[in-house]
Design an enzyme around this catalytic site. Structure first.
Site, short mmCIF file in Angstrom:
data_model
loop_
_atom_site.label_atom_id
_atom_site.label_comp_id
_atom_site.label_asym_id
_atom_site.label_seq_id
_atom_site.Cartn_x
_atom_site.Cartn_y
_atom_site.Cartn_z
N GLU A 1 57.55 28.98 38.08
CA GLU A 1 57.90 30.30 38.64
C GLU A 1 57.52 30.35 40.12
O GLU A 1 56.41 29.95 40.49
CB GLU A 1 57.16 31.37 37.85
CG GLU A 1 57.95 32.64 37.65
CD GLU A 1 59.19 32.44 36.78
OE1 GLU A 1 60.28 32.22 37.36
OE2 GLU A 1 59.08 32.53 35.56
N HIS A 2 58.46 30.85 40.91
CA HIS A 2 58.29 30.94 42.37
C HIS A 2 58.10 29.56 43.00
O HIS A 2 57.41 29.40 44.00
CB HIS A 2 57.13 31.88 42.75
CG HIS A 2 57.44 33.32 42.46
ND1 HIS A 2 58.21 34.10 43.28
CD2 HIS A 2 57.13 34.10 41.39
CE1 HIS A 2 58.32 35.31 42.75
NE2 HIS A 2 57.69 35.34 41.60
N THR A 3 58.69 28.56 42.37
CA THR A 3 58.64 27.20 42.92
C THR A 3 59.97 26.82 43.56
O THR A 3 60.02 25.91 44.39
CB THR A 3 58.32 26.17 41.83
OG1 THR A 3 59.20 26.41 40.73
CG2 THR A 3 56.88 26.29 41.35
N ASP A 4 61.08 27.49 43.16
CA ASP A 4 62.41 27.01 43.58
C ASP A 4 62.62 27.13 45.09
O ASP A 4 63.17 26.23 45.71
CB ASP A 4 63.54 27.66 42.78
CG ASP A 4 63.65 29.17 42.92
OD1 ASP A 4 62.70 29.81 43.44
OD2 ASP A 4 64.68 29.73 42.51
N GLY B 1 64.30 40.39 34.42
CA GLY B 1 63.95 39.04 34.87
C GLY B 1 64.71 37.96 34.13
O GLY B 1 64.27 36.82 34.05
N SER C 1 72.07 39.29 37.36
CA SER C 1 72.92 39.18 38.55
C SER C 1 73.50 37.77 38.67
O SER C 1 74.68 37.60 38.97
CB SER C 1 72.19 39.61 39.82
OG SER C 1 71.05 38.82 40.02
N ASP D 1 68.09 30.58 39.25
CA ASP D 1 68.86 31.43 38.33
C ASP D 1 70.30 30.96 38.20
O ASP D 1 70.84 30.84 37.09
CB ASP D 1 68.87 32.89 38.83
CG ASP D 1 67.48 33.44 38.98
OD1 ASP D 1 66.52 32.79 38.53
OD2 ASP D 1 67.35 34.53 39.57
N TYR E 1 59.16 40.08 46.88
CA TYR E 1 59.70 38.73 46.72
C TYR E 1 59.89 38.04 48.07
O TYR E 1 59.43 36.92 48.28
CB TYR E 1 61.02 38.81 45.97
CG TYR E 1 61.63 37.47 45.66
CD1 TYR E 1 61.34 36.80 44.48
CD2 TYR E 1 62.51 36.84 46.55
CE1 TYR E 1 61.90 35.56 44.18
CE2 TYR E 1 63.07 35.61 46.28
CZ TYR E 1 62.76 34.98 45.09
OH TYR E 1 63.32 33.76 44.81
C1 GLA Z 1 63.98 35.24 40.90
C2 GLA Z 1 64.77 34.42 41.91
C3 GLA Z 1 64.62 32.92 41.61
C4 GLA Z 1 63.16 32.52 41.45
C5 GLA Z 1 62.43 33.47 40.52
C6 GLA Z 1 60.94 33.23 40.48
O1 GLA Z 1 64.54 35.12 39.61
O2 GLA Z 1 66.12 34.77 41.89
O3 GLA Z 1 65.25 32.18 42.61
O4 GLA Z 1 62.53 32.45 42.70
O5 GLA Z 1 62.62 34.83 40.88
O6 GLA Z 1 60.66 31.98 39.93
#
Ligand code: GLA
Length: 381
Positions: A55-58, A142, A146, A190, A239
């Site tokens: 999570e929050h690595t992309d 989450g 979208s 996503d 974010y």
């Molecule tokens: C959202 C963003 C993704 C990713 C997640 C956290 O879903 O769209 O790109 O950063 O948060 O992992």
């Protein structure tokens, strides 16, 4: 054009038989017909996703591990009889009429219009369209409602106009639509998950190289997803601020992105909050890579628990309701591990549980969690 008021649709996962599903599809085609006075030319769908680890690595060029969920977004698309795009959302009961030369619309329409615009940016000529969207992917949980809409829209336009786009390109264009038209500086997690994952596997993805592998779920385990009932909005959340902090941390550490650091000790040279943000990203990437070595359900669960603690304490994207739900999940027999999923600040939690026990576990957990303050709901399980 007459715009009839639509009924609210059920957002529960589909458990319909094939003949019932065909009935629903025929009905939706009729809905398109009633609204647009013509039959749709094509239908296209994409699933939502749940991220199991990473999570929050992309947006740090790191590693992620999502899977698709059964809920889907479906679009029916045809040519518009005039010079405007016409979009209709069955769940929101909302219309949007957009002239191709207008600036971006708001609400659900910006994702569809964003897809059209990014196709135009790479040289495709997109004629005015009619598009009807229906979705069982919950909004604000989450689970990438979208991205599912973007990927379904791009698949629909690919079929309608015979565009030469592969599934990776579709994901990249969907990400661009989100960044440019929904103002979220998101990574590629996503859209890659909605475009390339299935419900039977975990999709390991290196977000820098886009190398990927479909992996089996840990033996003897299944997933449960529970909505906390606390809605979140990415644009309203911090974010974009988190992303900027990570970029600054990478700059101070002298690397292109935090993915280039594997030793969490390196983060200790930074001052807070960059130290904590970098520590989360480095440890989270290491957790995803650990799964590649092959881990048991118990070990996978421990990685999920550690991920939640890190998102709560170092990345600071949890909220009390998510912490409570995760705490109840982690203390329920049959649960291997649990964490918040997605960007945080509300939305859903994901748990890895004993195979076959998901439904009963979700019921037990919601009995504890739901009260005057909380209204959680099972989304997968
Ligand atoms: C959202 C963003 C993704 C990713 C997640 C956290 O879903 O769209 O790109 O950063 O948060 O992992």
């Amino acid at each position: 054009m007459p715009y009839p008021k639509r009924r609210q649709r059920n957002c529960k996962p589909s458990r319909l038989s094939l003949s019932d599903r065909l009935d629903v599809m025929n009905r939706l085609e009729m809905d398109f017909q009633q609204i647009f006075n013509a039959a749709p030319d094509i239908e296209a769908s994409a699933p939502g996703r749940v991220n199991l680890l990473g999570e929050h690595t992309d947006y740090n060029d790191g590693f992620v591990l999502p899977t698709a969920i059964p809920q889907q977004t479906t679009v029916y698309v045809g040519h518009s009889p005039n010079d405007r795009h016409h979009f209709y959302s069955a769940e929101l009961e909302e219309w949007a009429d957009v002239s191709p030369s207008e600036s971006s619309p708001q609400g659900f329409a910006r994702y569809i219009y964003g897809c059209i615009r990014v196709l135009e940016q790479i040289g495709y000529s997109i004629p005015p369209i009619n598009l009807f969207v229906t979705s069982s992917v919950p909004i604000g949980s989450g689970l990438s409602s979208s991205a599912a809409l973007e990927v379904a829209t791009l698949r629909g336009l690919r079929s309608l106009l015979n565009l030469n786009l592969d599934d990776v390109k579709i994901a990249q264009l969907g990400q661009q639509a989100e960044i440019q038209y929904a103002s979220v500086s998101c990574g590629i997690l996503d859209q890659m998950a909605c475009s390339l994952a299935d419900t039977e596997h975990m999709l390991f993805l290196d977000t820098r190289t886009l190398d990927r592998q479909l992996l089996p779920f840990p033996t003897g385990a299944e997933i449960v997803v529970i909505d906390s009932g606390v809605a979140r909005s990415l644009a309203d959340s911090s974010y974009n601020q988190r992303r900027a902090e990570c970029e600054e941390a990478a700059r101070q550490l002298g690397v292109k992105a935090l993915r280039d650091v594997s030793d969490p000790q390196m983060a200790e040279s930074l001052s807070d909050p960059l130290r904590k943000r970098a520590r989360h990203v480095i440890n989270e990437n290491n957790r995803v890579l650990k799964v590649l070595e092959g881990v048991s359900a118990e070990a996978f669960g421990e990685l999920m628990n550690a991920s939640h603690a890190s998102l709560r304490d170092d990345y600071e994207v949890s909220v009390p309701a998510l912490d409570q739900l995760v705490d109840i999940l982690q203390n329920t027999p049959g649960v291997f591990g649990a964490r918040l999923t997605g960007a945080g600040f509300g939305g859903a939690c994901v748990a890895l549980v004993k195979g076959g026990a998901g439904k009963a576990i979700a019921e037990t957990v919601l009995n504890h969690y739901n009260n005057a303050e909380h209204r959680g709901d099972t989304l997968v399980g």
